[in-house]
Motif scaffolding. Structure first.
Motif, PDB file in Angstrom:
ATOM      1  N   ALA A  92      48.914  35.296  36.815  1.00 18.17           N
ATOM      2  CA  ALA A  92      48.237  35.529  38.089  1.00 18.17           C
ATOM      3  C   ALA A  92      48.396  34.276  38.939  1.00 18.17           C
ATOM      4  CB  ALA A  92      46.762  35.842  37.859  1.00 18.17           C
TER       5      ALA A  92
ATOM      6  N   ARG B 289      36.778  36.860  39.299  1.00 18.88           N
ATOM      7  CA  ARG B 289      38.092  37.503  39.120  1.00 18.88           C
ATOM      8  C   ARG B 289      37.976  38.723  38.224  1.00 18.88           C
ATOM      9  NH1 ARG B 289      42.860  35.130  35.372  1.00 18.88           N
ATOM     10  NH2 ARG B 289      44.376  36.816  35.682  1.00 18.88           N
ATOM     11  N   ASP B 290      38.665  39.781  38.626  1.00 19.99           N
ATOM     12  CA  ASP B 290      38.751  41.000  37.819  1.00 19.99           C
ATOM     13  C   ASP B 290      40.227  41.270  37.574  1.00 19.99           C
ATOM     14  OD1 ASP B 290      38.796  43.522  36.686  1.00 19.99           O
ATOM     15  OD2 ASP B 290      37.372  44.387  38.102  1.00 19.99           O
ATOM     16  N   ASN B 291      40.696  40.909  36.398  1.00 16.98           N
ATOM     17  CA  ASN B 291      42.121  41.051  36.116  1.00 16.98           C
ATOM     18  C   ASN B 291      42.549  42.492  35.857  1.00 16.98           C
ATOM     19  OD1 ASN B 291      41.112  41.397  33.562  1.00 16.98           O
ATOM     20  ND2 ASN B 291      42.254  39.722  32.630  1.00 16.98           N
ATOM     21  N   THR B 292      41.602  43.433  35.919  1.00 17.54           N
ATOM     22  CA  THR B 292      41.979  44.848  35.821  1.00 17.54           C
ATOM     23  C   THR B 292      42.324  45.422  37.200  1.00 17.54           C
ATOM     24  OG1 THR B 292      39.729  45.741  36.090  1.00 17.54           O
ATOM     25  CG2 THR B 292      40.430  45.147  33.841  1.00 17.54           C
TER      26      THR B 292
ATOM     27  N   THR C 237      41.921  39.935  43.310  1.00 19.90           N
ATOM     28  CA  THR C 237      40.533  39.595  43.621  1.00 19.90           C
ATOM     29  C   THR C 237      40.604  38.746  44.874  1.00 19.90           C
ATOM     30  OG1 THR C 237      39.948  39.575  41.271  1.00 19.90           O
ATOM     31  CG2 THR C 237      38.440  38.461  42.788  1.00 19.90           C
TER      32      THR C 237
ATOM     33  N   GLU D 249      47.213  39.332  40.743  1.00 18.37           N
ATOM     34  CA  GLU D 249      47.652  39.579  39.373  1.00 18.37           C
ATOM     35  C   GLU D 249      49.155  39.865  39.370  1.00 18.37           C
ATOM     36  OE1 GLU D 249      45.591  38.961  36.962  1.00 18.37           O
ATOM     37  OE2 GLU D 249      43.836  38.791  38.250  1.00 18.37           O
TER      38      GLU D 249
ATOM     39  N   CYS E  47      41.818  46.572  44.772  1.00 19.12           N
ATOM     40  CA  CYS E  47      41.489  45.155  44.650  1.00 19.12           C
ATOM     41  C   CYS E  47      39.976  44.968  44.683  1.00 19.12           C
ATOM     42  CB  CYS E  47      42.168  44.326  45.735  1.00 19.12           C
ATOM     43  SG  CYS E  47      41.486  44.457  47.365  1.00 19.12           S
TER      44      CYS E  47
END
Length: 121
Positions: free
Chosen positions: A12, A35-38, A42, A60, A88
């Motif tokens: 990322a 942060r939301d890496n799914t 973000t 990401e 996002c």
């Protein structure tokens, strides 16, 4: 952003524009913490606009790959439009002022005044 992705497509990237003079460590720590890496990205957004700030965001690996496809498909080169149409996560900074863009002499003067006020405290 795509140059960064092409350098290392497996990580990322925290993307920060150079025209955000009020962005501070506290705000960056908030963005990283939330942060939301799914999600594809973000991104900070102001409470007023609720629009992603693509140049103050964590992209990401999949987002950068998809943005390149988006760009090559002729959908335009606006990273904000890409994020608006993508999955996002929006993060609202504790103080919207950290997203003040200084793109003109007037905005630069406003930023300097705010910095001077902070230093005087």
């Amino acid at each position: 952003m795509l140059s960064a992705y092409n350098t290392n497509s497996n990580v990322a990237w925290l993307i920060v524009a150079c025209d955000l003079p009020l962005l501070d460590l506290t705000a960056l720590q908030q963005l990283i913490k939330e942060r939301d890496n799914t999600k594809l990205a973000t991104a900070f957004a102001t409470k007023e606009s609720k629009l992603p700030e693509p140049l103050c965001a964590i992209w990401e690996p999949e987002a950068l790959q998809k943005s390149e496809v988006y760009l090559n498909a002729g959908n335009g080169s606006c990273p904000r439009k890409f994020l608006i149409n993508s999955d996002c996560k929006l993060v609202y900074p504790e103080q919207d002022k950290v997203l003040l863009n200084a793109n003109s002499k007037e905005e630069y003067d406003v930023a300097l005044q705010k910095i001077e006020e902070q230093l005087a405290k």
